[in-house]
Design a protein around this motif. Structure first.
Motif, mmCIF file in Angstrom:
data_model
loop_
_atom_site.group_PDB
_atom_site.id
_atom_site.type_symbol
_atom_site.label_atom_id
_atom_site.label_comp_id
_atom_site.label_asym_id
_atom_site.label_seq_id
_atom_site.Cartn_x
_atom_site.Cartn_y
_atom_site.Cartn_z
ATOM 1 N N ILE A 1 48.341 -5.470 -13.948
ATOM 2 C CA ILE A 1 47.865 -4.111 -13.661
ATOM 3 C C ILE A 1 47.261 -4.060 -12.263
ATOM 4 C CG2 ILE A 1 46.117 -2.401 -14.286
ATOM 5 C CD1 ILE A 1 46.609 -3.161 -17.219
ATOM 6 N N ILE A 2 46.414 -5.012 -11.944
ATOM 7 C CA ILE A 2 45.777 -5.036 -10.621
ATOM 8 C C ILE A 2 46.827 -5.207 -9.535
ATOM 9 C CG2 ILE A 2 44.253 -6.402 -9.139
ATOM 10 C CD1 ILE A 2 42.562 -6.935 -11.688
ATOM 11 N N TRP B 1 53.259 -0.494 -19.740
ATOM 12 C CA TRP B 1 52.962 0.570 -20.692
ATOM 13 C C TRP B 1 53.802 0.396 -21.954
ATOM 14 C CZ3 TRP B 1 49.943 5.051 -19.225
ATOM 15 C CH2 TRP B 1 49.733 5.943 -20.268
ATOM 16 N N ILE B 2 55.058 0.012 -21.782
ATOM 17 C CA ILE B 2 55.961 -0.110 -22.920
ATOM 18 C C ILE B 2 55.697 -1.389 -23.718
ATOM 19 C CG2 ILE B 2 58.400 -0.432 -23.535
ATOM 20 C CD1 ILE B 2 59.077 1.440 -21.193
ATOM 21 N N THR B 3 55.370 -2.468 -23.057
ATOM 22 C CA THR B 3 55.286 -3.763 -23.735
ATOM 23 C C THR B 3 53.894 -4.152 -24.219
ATOM 24 O OG1 THR B 3 55.004 -4.934 -21.630
ATOM 25 C CG2 THR B 3 57.254 -4.663 -22.444
ATOM 26 N N THR B 4 52.865 -3.431 -23.842
ATOM 27 C CA THR B 4 51.516 -3.826 -24.260
ATOM 28 C C THR B 4 50.917 -2.788 -25.192
ATOM 29 O OG1 THR B 4 50.512 -2.760 -22.344
ATOM 30 C CG2 THR B 4 51.072 -5.088 -22.139
ATOM 31 N N GLN B 5 49.903 -3.221 -25.910
ATOM 32 C CA GLN B 5 49.162 -2.323 -26.783
ATOM 33 C C GLN B 5 47.688 -2.409 -26.417
ATOM 34 O OE1 GLN B 5 49.952 -3.444 -30.787
ATOM 35 N NE2 GLN B 5 52.100 -2.867 -30.697
ATOM 36 N N GLY B 6 47.017 -1.290 -26.484
ATOM 37 C CA GLY B 6 45.593 -1.260 -26.215
ATOM 38 C C GLY B 6 45.225 -1.113 -24.751
ATOM 39 N N LEU B 7 46.209 -1.008 -23.897
ATOM 40 C CA LEU B 7 45.931 -0.850 -22.466
ATOM 41 C C LEU B 7 46.269 0.554 -21.961
ATOM 42 C CD1 LEU B 7 47.303 -4.236 -21.062
ATOM 43 C CD2 LEU B 7 44.936 -3.603 -21.466
ATOM 44 N N ASP B 8 46.482 1.469 -22.878
ATOM 45 C CA ASP B 8 46.911 2.812 -22.470
ATOM 46 C C ASP B 8 45.901 3.489 -21.555
ATOM 47 O OD1 ASP B 8 49.152 2.431 -23.937
ATOM 48 O OD2 ASP B 8 48.567 3.731 -25.604
ATOM 49 N N SER B 9 44.619 3.325 -21.837
ATOM 50 C CA SER B 9 43.612 3.985 -21.001
ATOM 51 C C SER B 9 43.576 3.385 -19.592
ATOM 52 C CB SER B 9 42.233 3.893 -21.643
ATOM 53 O OG SER B 9 41.833 2.543 -21.765
ATOM 54 N N LYS B 10 43.705 2.071 -19.491
ATOM 55 C CA LYS B 10 43.730 1.423 -18.170
ATOM 56 C C LYS B 10 44.965 1.845 -17.383
ATOM 57 C CE LYS B 10 41.256 -2.849 -19.176
ATOM 58 N NZ LYS B 10 41.366 -4.309 -19.253
ATOM 59 N N ALA C 1 56.532 12.739 -13.573
ATOM 60 C CA ALA C 1 57.666 12.729 -14.497
ATOM 61 C C ALA C 1 57.703 11.442 -15.314
ATOM 62 C CB ALA C 1 58.970 12.908 -13.723
ATOM 63 N N VAL C 2 57.470 10.322 -14.671
ATOM 64 C CA VAL C 2 57.468 9.040 -15.401
ATOM 65 C C VAL C 2 56.316 8.999 -16.382
ATOM 66 C CG1 VAL C 2 57.078 6.556 -15.105
ATOM 67 C CG2 VAL C 2 58.714 7.742 -13.661
ATOM 68 N N LEU C 3 55.179 9.464 -15.988
ATOM 69 C CA LEU C 3 54.035 9.488 -16.901
ATOM 70 C C LEU C 3 54.327 10.387 -18.104
ATOM 71 C CD1 LEU C 3 51.182 8.524 -17.419
ATOM 72 C CD2 LEU C 3 50.354 10.497 -16.158
ATOM 73 N N TRP C 4 54.958 11.516 -17.861
ATOM 74 C CA TRP C 4 55.312 12.430 -18.931
ATOM 75 C C TRP C 4 56.319 11.780 -19.884
ATOM 76 C CZ3 TRP C 4 60.054 15.308 -19.535
ATOM 77 C CH2 TRP C 4 60.008 16.226 -20.575
ATOM 78 N N LEU C 5 57.315 11.075 -19.323
ATOM 79 C CA LEU C 5 58.327 10.438 -20.170
ATOM 80 C C LEU C 5 57.752 9.266 -20.968
ATOM 81 C CD1 LEU C 5 61.367 10.419 -17.740
ATOM 82 C CD2 LEU C 5 61.102 11.778 -19.815
ATOM 83 N N VAL C 6 56.865 8.511 -20.361
ATOM 84 C CA VAL C 6 56.329 7.341 -21.045
ATOM 85 C C VAL C 6 55.247 7.730 -22.037
ATOM 86 C CG1 VAL C 6 55.044 5.199 -20.682
ATOM 87 C CG2 VAL C 6 56.888 5.798 -19.153
#
Length: 130
Positions: A11-12, A63-72, A124-129
């Motif tokens: 992420i960083i 975003w697709i492969t992890t869980q619990g990191l949506d807010s970050k 657009a990518v944020l909306w799709l994901v």
């Protein structure tokens, strides 16, 4: 624990590379405002597009492969989107107040449209994901 640290590292890295693309646009603006034409905007666009694409793809994969990191990840998308909006507006303002030739101002304004496209792509990518 190691997986969380690795995800945070990715992420960083994504945000830093995305901000590097924004920094390149500001360097081009500074260079053009001083009347230096070391490189053309097309060369900057290639570097900016590569950095932007890397950051965007990396964030989407995370975003697709992890869980619990949506807010970050949402904050990272927000940071990069706001950065591109500020760059587009800053480019317009900067080119208006600089006391240079019309050619230099026109060269500076060539960076506005790619910034706007990057904002559209980010949203657009944020909306799709999401």
């Amino acid at each position: 624990m190691l997986r969380t640290n690795l995800n945070n590292f990715f992420i960083i890295t994504s945000v830093v590379v995305g901000l590097f693309a924004i920094l390149l646009i500001w360097v081009y603006l500074w260079e053009t405002s001083r009347g230096l034409k070391i490189t053309e905007i097309q060369i900057y666009k290639n570097y900016v597009n590569c950095s932007f694409a890397f950051a965007l793809v990396m964030l989407v994969i995370l975003w697709i492969t992890t869980q619990g990191l949506d807010s970050k990840l949402m904050i990272c998308f927000l940071i990069l989107t706001v950065g591109w909006i500020v760059t587009a507006i800053g480019t317009l303002i900067f080119s208006a107040i600089v006391k240079n030739s019309v050619e230099d101002k026109r060269a500076m304004r060539e960076a506005i449209l790619p910034c706007i496209f990057k904002v559209i792509i980010m949203v657009a990518v944020l909306w799709l994901v999401y």
